[in-house]
Design an enzyme around this catalytic site. Structure first.
Site, PDB file in Angstrom:
ATOM      1  N   HIS A   1      -2.359  -0.967  -3.292  1.00 14.86           N
ATOM      2  CA  HIS A   1      -3.577  -0.296  -3.306  1.00 14.86           C
ATOM      3  C   HIS A   1      -3.423   0.950  -3.877  1.00 14.86           C
ATOM      4  CE1 HIS A   1      -4.163  -2.036   0.933  1.00 14.86           C
ATOM      5  NE2 HIS A   1      -4.675  -2.711   0.088  1.00 14.86           N
TER       6      HIS A   1
ATOM      7  N   SER B   1       0.906  -1.180   0.004  1.00 13.69           N
ATOM      8  CA  SER B   1       0.016  -0.126   0.007  1.00 13.69           C
ATOM      9  C   SER B   1       0.870   1.110  -0.074  1.00 13.69           C
ATOM     10  CB  SER B   1      -1.196  -0.160   1.358  1.00 13.69           C
ATOM     11  OG  SER B   1      -1.753   1.092   1.066  1.00 13.69           O
ATOM     12  N   THR B   2       0.674   1.976   1.101  1.00 16.36           N
ATOM     13  CA  THR B   2       1.634   3.297   0.982  1.00 16.36           C
ATOM     14  C   THR B   2       2.862   3.192   0.959  1.00 16.36           C
ATOM     15  OG1 THR B   2      -0.140   4.302   2.296  1.00 16.36           O
ATOM     16  CG2 THR B   2       1.862   5.502   2.101  1.00 16.36           C
TER      17      THR B   2
ATOM     18  N   ASP C   1      -4.765  -4.716   6.048  1.00 12.81           N
ATOM     19  CA  ASP C   1      -4.913  -5.670   4.674  1.00 12.81           C
ATOM     20  C   ASP C   1      -3.971  -6.744   4.465  1.00 12.81           C
ATOM     21  OD1 ASP C   1      -6.575  -6.551   2.736  1.00 12.81           O
ATOM     22  OD2 ASP C   1      -5.722  -5.059   1.283  1.00 12.81           O
TER      23      ASP C   1
ATOM     24  N   MET D   1      -0.105   0.832   5.417  1.00  6.00           N
ATOM     25  CA  MET D   1      -1.041   1.278   6.709  1.00  6.00           C
ATOM     26  C   MET D   1      -2.067   0.231   6.778  1.00  6.00           C
ATOM     27  SD  MET D   1      -2.448   4.947   7.777  1.00  6.00           S
ATOM     28  CE  MET D   1      -3.530   4.935   9.405  1.00  6.00           C
TER      29      MET D   1
END
Length: 361
Positions: A207, A181-182, A303, A300
């Site tokens: 993501h 993600s991030t 998930d 973050m």
């Protein structure tokens, strides 16, 4: 915990107002100020340092990419880029991520205020993630997103059919499943660039908003020895090829005989995301079992943590990125806490671990 202070930089007054309204509705976020261009933003930063900046790409006097590069060189602050959904905009945003931006908010050319209001949950989550990001040696803020999350959160069961039995025994081919993600766009680039052309087949959930994954895949394909593309429903998982889940679609690993392919579908948000890492990982546990390698990387939230644990229980080799090399240590931390990771690796060792696991198969 003090609220996250955000500086909004955009030449459109309507966008500034819409973003300020969306962010101000979250009790954990405070709009510190707004600026119509980077010059005004620079003056504002001299008086007070924000925790996060949202930054438009196309602005008068100085474009957003130039300002971002100057900012990262002189005063690193987590930056979230805000740009249009056009193909050209996606290419520019790839440059922004290379220059140090930690995430992206996409906006349409018309109906911006309505779109931003509809996307308020994701926008607030992106800003909170950015506040945790480690940029330019900056210490991340500690922040517990769970305190402000809605109670109901769908799991991958919303997408996955009931299990039909155990995954097949080991075959000659392995498949590696990566989730991030991030901070993941540049981290994934580093991993994929380190892989040879005959690497095992790879499937990835990053993501990312819709229409952005195609530009991301295209850029990676130009940089890597492996072939990289945005996944299409029914694509086979082949050695030396990488499939990236399209933005706003879930991707699942399926098996037909001894071969693997991906199923790409719409569906509800899972763990607040679409695509969801948990959907991919849990499908891999069912379809591939010990033929799979699972890797959870920077990001973050949680998930992928449950899915990685299921992969390990099914016999897969599982890896979590370590804290020191993660832009945000949320997702790997959750997976490690669940005992889901067999190996905890720095970013520069993940490609080597994937190859080692595939060769020892």
């Amino acid at each position: 915990m003090k609220p996250i202070r955000v500086l909004i930089v955009d030449d459109s007054a309507s966008v500034r107002q819409a973003l300020a309204t969306v962010l101000s509705q979250d009790p954990d976020i405070e709009v510190m100020g707004v600026a119509s261009d980077p010059i005004a933003a620079a003056r504002r930063i001299q008086d007070e340092i924000p925790d996060v900046i949202t930054l438009d790409v196309e602005m008068p006097r100085m474009d957003g990419i130039t300002f971002l590069r100057k900012l990262m060189a002189q005063k690193p602050i987590p930056v979230v880029m805000c740009s249009s959904l056009t193909e050209q905009g996606s290419e520019t945003l790839m440059q922004a991520l290379e220059a140090g931006a930690v995430d992206v908010i996409l906006k349409p050319r018309i109906g911006v205020a309505d779109h931003l209001a509809e996307s308020s949950a994701r926008i607030c989550e992106v800003v909170k993630s950015a506040a945790q990001a480690r940029v330019g040696g900056r210490r991340p803020r500690t922040f517990n997103l769970r305190d402000s999350e809605p109670a109901k959160k769908l799991t991958a069961d919303a997408m996955l059919p009931p299990p039909t039995g155990r995954a097949m025994a080991k075959t000659t081919e392995m498949v590696a499943c990566l989730g991030a993600s991030t901070g993941g766009t540049e981290s994934l680039r580093e991993v994929l660039q380190a892989l040879p052309a005959n690497a095992p087949g790879i499937v990835i959930v990053q993501h990312m908003p819709e229409r952005f994954t195609a530009a991301f895949a295209k850029r990676l394909n130009s940089l890597c020895e492996v072939e990289v593309k945005e996944a299409v429903d029914g694509d086979p998982v082949l050695r030396g090829h990488v499939l990236i889940a399209p933005g706003d679609k879930h991707m699942m690993l399926e098996r037909q005989g001894a071969r693997y392919y991906v199923s790409v579908k719409t569906g509800p948000l899972v763990s607040r995301h679409r695509p969801s890492v948990d959907v991919l990982f849990r499908s891999a546990a069912r379809s591939a079992g010990a033929n799979a390698i699972g890797v959870i990387m920077t990001g973050m939230g949680d998930d992928g943590a449950r899915g990685l644990a299921e992969m390990r229980d099914a016999g897969a080799f599982t890896i979590a990125q370590d804290e020191a090399s993660s832009i945000v240590f949320g997702m790997p931390k959750e997976a490690i806490a669940r005992g889901a990771a067999i190996k905890i690796s720095p970013l520069d060792a993940i490609a080597r671990e994937i190859l080692r696991a595939s060769m020892s198969h």
